[in-house]
Scaffold this motif. Structure first.
Motif, short mmCIF file in Angstrom:
data_model
loop_
_atom_site.label_atom_id
_atom_site.label_comp_id
_atom_site.label_asym_id
_atom_site.label_seq_id
_atom_site.Cartn_x
_atom_site.Cartn_y
_atom_site.Cartn_z
N LEU A 184 0.85 -1.19 0.00
CA LEU A 184 0.00 0.00 0.00
C LEU A 184 0.89 1.24 0.00
CD1 LEU A 184 -2.41 -1.03 2.92
CD2 LEU A 184 -2.86 -1.30 0.48
N THR A 185 0.29 2.40 -0.22
CA THR A 185 1.03 3.62 0.05
C THR A 185 0.99 3.84 1.56
OG1 THR A 185 -0.87 5.10 -0.10
CG2 THR A 185 0.33 4.60 -2.17
N LEU A 186 1.91 4.62 2.07
CA LEU A 186 1.92 4.93 3.50
C LEU A 186 0.60 5.59 3.90
CD1 LEU A 186 3.48 5.08 6.17
CD2 LEU A 186 4.42 7.28 5.40
N GLU A 187 0.10 6.45 3.06
CA GLU A 187 -1.17 7.12 3.33
C GLU A 187 -2.32 6.12 3.40
OE1 GLU A 187 -3.38 11.09 1.65
OE2 GLU A 187 -2.62 9.66 0.16
N GLU A 188 -2.39 5.18 2.46
CA GLU A 188 -3.45 4.17 2.47
C GLU A 188 -3.39 3.32 3.73
OE1 GLU A 188 -4.25 3.02 -2.21
OE2 GLU A 188 -2.45 2.23 -1.22
N ALA A 189 -2.17 2.93 4.11
CA ALA A 189 -2.02 2.09 5.29
C ALA A 189 -2.48 2.81 6.55
CB ALA A 189 -0.55 1.66 5.43
N ASN A 190 -2.09 4.06 6.70
CA ASN A 190 -2.48 4.82 7.89
C ASN A 190 -3.98 5.05 7.95
OD1 ASN A 190 0.10 5.06 9.01
ND2 ASN A 190 0.57 6.90 7.84
N LEU A 191 -4.60 5.36 6.83
CA LEU A 191 -6.05 5.56 6.80
C LEU A 191 -6.79 4.26 7.12
CD1 LEU A 191 -6.46 7.83 3.64
CD2 LEU A 191 -6.84 8.49 6.03
N PHE A 192 -6.27 3.15 6.66
CA PHE A 192 -6.87 1.84 6.92
C PHE A 192 -6.81 1.50 8.40
CE2 PHE A 192 -6.56 -2.96 5.73
CZ PHE A 192 -7.89 -3.14 6.09
N ILE A 193 -5.63 1.66 8.99
CA ILE A 193 -5.44 1.27 10.39
C ILE A 193 -6.11 2.25 11.34
CG2 ILE A 193 -3.74 0.82 12.19
CD1 ILE A 193 -1.77 0.08 9.90
N GLN A 194 -5.95 3.53 11.08
CA GLN A 194 -6.41 4.54 12.03
C GLN A 194 -7.89 4.90 11.88
OE1 GLN A 194 -3.69 7.84 11.48
NE2 GLN A 194 -1.90 6.55 11.83
N GLN A 195 -8.40 4.87 10.64
CA GLN A 195 -9.77 5.31 10.42
C GLN A 195 -10.67 4.23 9.81
OE1 GLN A 195 -10.06 9.20 8.52
NE2 GLN A 195 -7.97 9.69 9.15
N GLY A 196 -10.09 3.07 9.50
CA GLY A 196 -10.89 1.99 8.94
C GLY A 196 -11.27 2.19 7.48
N ILE A 197 -10.57 3.11 6.80
CA ILE A 197 -10.86 3.36 5.39
C ILE A 197 -10.11 2.33 4.55
CG2 ILE A 197 -10.68 5.01 3.49
CD1 ILE A 197 -10.79 7.24 5.58
N ARG A 198 -10.84 1.43 3.94
CA ARG A 198 -10.23 0.34 3.20
C ARG A 198 -9.56 0.84 1.92
NH1 ARG A 198 -12.46 -5.12 3.87
NH2 ARG A 198 -11.90 -5.37 1.69
N TYR A 204 -9.18 -8.48 11.52
CA TYR A 204 -8.30 -8.35 12.69
C TYR A 204 -8.55 -7.02 13.39
CZ TYR A 204 -4.01 -7.95 15.43
OH TYR A 204 -3.11 -7.78 16.46
N LEU A 205 -8.61 -5.94 12.61
CA LEU A 205 -8.78 -4.60 13.19
C LEU A 205 -10.16 -4.45 13.84
CD1 LEU A 205 -7.16 -2.44 10.36
CD2 LEU A 205 -6.24 -2.86 12.65
N SER A 206 -11.15 -5.20 13.35
CA SER A 206 -12.49 -5.11 13.94
C SER A 206 -12.57 -5.82 15.28
CB SER A 206 -13.53 -5.70 12.98
OG SER A 206 -13.41 -7.11 12.89
N HIS A 207 -11.60 -6.67 15.57
CA HIS A 207 -11.60 -7.44 16.82
C HIS A 207 -10.47 -7.04 17.77
CE1 HIS A 207 -14.30 -9.94 14.43
NE2 HIS A 207 -14.65 -10.56 15.53
N GLN A 208 -9.58 -6.18 17.31
CA GLN A 208 -8.47 -5.74 18.15
C GLN A 208 -8.39 -4.22 18.11
OE1 GLN A 208 -6.51 -7.56 20.03
NE2 GLN A 208 -6.46 -9.64 19.20
N GLN A 209 -8.50 -3.58 19.28
CA GLN A 209 -8.37 -2.12 19.37
C GLN A 209 -6.88 -1.78 19.48
OE1 GLN A 209 -10.99 0.05 19.12
NE2 GLN A 209 -12.25 -1.76 18.71
N VAL A 210 -6.21 -1.78 18.33
CA VAL A 210 -4.76 -1.60 18.36
C VAL A 210 -4.36 -0.20 17.94
CG1 VAL A 210 -4.27 -4.05 17.98
CG2 VAL A 210 -4.51 -2.53 16.01
N GLN A 211 -3.14 0.14 18.29
CA GLN A 211 -2.55 1.43 17.96
C GLN A 211 -1.05 1.23 17.79
OE1 GLN A 211 -3.61 3.58 21.52
NE2 GLN A 211 -1.80 2.90 22.63
N PRO A 212 -0.35 2.19 17.18
CA PRO A 212 1.11 2.05 17.09
C PRO A 212 1.72 1.92 18.48
CG PRO A 212 0.33 3.84 15.69
CD PRO A 212 -0.83 3.43 16.55
N SER A 213 2.53 0.88 18.70
CA SER A 213 3.05 0.62 20.05
C SER A 213 4.57 0.60 20.12
CB SER A 213 2.50 -0.71 20.58
OG SER A 213 1.10 -0.64 20.71
#
Length: 251
Positions: free
Chosen positions: A105-119, A137-146
């Motif tokens: 993905l692009t970095l922008e696509e990846a961040n939008l997917f993980i942070q905002q759920g935009i596929r 996975y993201l729908s079942h895990q409330q994850v963030q950059p760690s």
């Protein structure tokens, strides 16, 4: 948008500088350097690992369960633009077998997917499948950059078996602040001075010639996880700080 899928066993070994320098020449009869490691060069890998606020992902992982999975964002260069390509990976381990699914993905696509759920928009069937898995996975895990984990790598492939691969990682730097790939490569080294982490990646049995070399050089299998080691170091440091505060109060 492209995808790669990996399924294999992984064995870990911690090497001293002396063992590393003795082992490398012994490999060359049966193995050849990764195309990115010609002329003895290393390449770099940079990762952001995702976890819950309470570190549930890594706590589960180090308990040695039958099944575990983790999400990470990976790049082979420090991104300079939101349009730079990165790998979003879901790594699973089932009874010792590693299965890694990843999509470019692009970095922008990846961040939008993980942070905002935009596929992101998939361009082929396999990419869509991986995106579906990550979305689940993201729908079942409330994850963030760690955790940020970056390192340099020297890698080899067997001449007669491309599924047999060796990697040597060093300068494994980790941090829990500045949790973006764009921030660059810096942090605390989780390895000892002049130490290397060797990973044996293979689908079947380890070749006899290689086991003999390991025995001669007294190199033995160990359990080691980059994120797991970082987490244990982090907990130990946190405990030291708590004890120091209690000593200050007692005085």
């Amino acid at each position: 948008m492209s995808i790669k899928t990996f399924k294999r066993y992984e064995k870990k070994f911690l090497l001293t500088k002396q063992q590393y320098e003795a082992l490398i020449p012994r490999l060359l009869d049966n193995m050849e350097p990764d195309p990115h490691c010609l002329d003895g060069k290393n390449y770099s890998i940079y990762n952001i690992y995702y976890d819950t606020v309470n570190s549930d992902v890594i706590r589960h992982s180090i308990s040695k369960p039958y099944y575990k999975e983790k999400l990470r964002l990976r790049s082979y260069r420090v991104p300079k633009s939101p349009k730079d390509k990165v790998f979003l990976e879901l790594k699973k381990k089932i009874n010792g077998i590693v299965n890694k699914r990843r999509v470019v993905l692009t970095l922008e696509e990846a961040n939008l997917f993980i942070q905002q759920g935009i596929r992101p928009v998939a361009k082929d069937y396999m990419s869509e499948q991986v995106i579906n898995e990550i979305a689940y996975y993201l729908s079942h895990q409330q994850v963030q950059p760690s955790v940020y984990i970056g390192y340099t790598r020297h890698a080899f492939f067997a001449k007669d078996d491309p599924d047999f691969r060796l990697t040597f990682d060093s300068k494994i730097l980790t941090r829990r602040d500045s949790l973006t790939l764009e921030s660059g490569y810096f942090g605390d080294d989780i390895l000892e001075e002049d130490q290397y982490l060797m990973e044996v990646k293979i689908l079947g049995a380890i070749p006899v010639w290689f086991t003999k070399v390991l025995s001669e050089l007294e190199i033995y299998n160990t359990h080691f996880s980059k994120y797991g080691q970082e987490f244990m170091n982090y907990c130990a440091k946190d405990l030291d700080e708590i004890e120091e505060k209690w000593r200050e109060i007692a005085c």
